[in-house]
Design an enzyme around this catalytic site. Sequence first.
Site, PDB file in Angstrom:
ATOM      1  N   ASP A   1       0.805  -1.242  -0.029  1.00 38.25           N
ATOM      2  CA  ASP A   1      -0.168   0.080  -0.115  1.00 38.25           C
ATOM      3  C   ASP A   1       0.777   1.332   0.190  1.00 38.25           C
ATOM      4  O   ASP A   1       2.034   1.188   0.387  1.00 38.25           O
ATOM      5  CB  ASP A   1      -0.840   0.042   1.183  1.00 38.25           C
ATOM      6  CG  ASP A   1      -2.102   1.222   1.175  1.00 38.25           C
ATOM      7  OD1 ASP A   1      -2.302   1.309   0.051  1.00 38.25           O
ATOM      8  OD2 ASP A   1      -2.391   1.484   2.236  1.00 38.25           O
TER       9      ASP A   1
ATOM     10  N   ASP B   1      -0.261   5.080   0.902  1.00 38.49           N
ATOM     11  CA  ASP B   1      -0.593   5.970   2.038  1.00 38.49           C
ATOM     12  C   ASP B   1      -0.627   5.049   3.309  1.00 38.49           C
ATOM     13  O   ASP B   1      -1.194   3.953   3.708  1.00 38.49           O
ATOM     14  CB  ASP B   1      -1.982   6.774   2.040  1.00 38.49           C
ATOM     15  CG  ASP B   1      -1.955   7.622   0.809  1.00 38.49           C
ATOM     16  OD1 ASP B   1      -0.985   8.306   0.460  1.00 38.49           O
ATOM     17  OD2 ASP B   1      -2.856   7.439  -0.116  1.00 38.49           O
TER      18      ASP B   1
END
Length: 274
Positions: A13, A15
């Site tokens: 991922d 953020d």
Amino acid sequence: MRTRADIECWLTDMDGVLVHENTPIPGAAELLEQWRDDGTPFLVLTNNSIFTPRDLSARLRSSGLVVPEESIWTSALATADFLASQKPSGTAFVIGEAGLTTALHEAGFIMTETSPDYVVVGETRNYSFEAITKAIRFIGAGSRFIATNPDATGPSTQGVLPATGAISALITKATGKEPYVVGKPNPMMFRSALNRIGAHSENTGMIGDRMDTDVVAGIEAGLHTVLVLTGISDTAEIERYPFRPDEILGSVADLIREEPRESDSPDTQPSLGL
């Protein structure tokens, strides 16, 4: 049992794992450099459908993180990939921005406001009542309803903003139709990412900061799951869920391989003091 030593490819991922509000998380730059130096296949995943991979690559570079655009996989790309497999050269009415429209164009789709095959809702900072009304009417007339991701809110420097899930809920309330959601936590996004880099679930790991999207989708896709505590989930949050990641780490810095010191080398002979 599979361990981290078995992992040859990585999905991560963005953020909360690599960056936080445009500030790189300690260890992120070094981990990315290690992967590049080792030739480790990897993709940075994001549910954000606003930006193209080129845009995101530039934004990450400005934060001090080097991620080539071909190593970024967005919910917009996953949505375009899915729709192209369902109806090649189809038509769509799109609520979204350049990241989504560009992905659909490159997948061979035509944007139209005349009986579209699909209504596709993605994230945008300029939701229009007129566009939402058109989407409701098209879905009522038979267009299939697709959403890039389920996130109800997104972050901004001023506070939370309504996101794709909130707009999709409005359309659902008006039409009675639920969208098919392609992005996380749908494991389809991970499977399309695996296909992108020619990886297999048995030797791929997923790094995320959310139990309800990254970890659960990683588990359902058969990946080795790593939760880092630099984003949404903390130890109290973990206890709310009936499933567990394979590893829980403070940050991606804990994934950096330590280089052996010269004194640790088996070829180094101790001094005899002569």
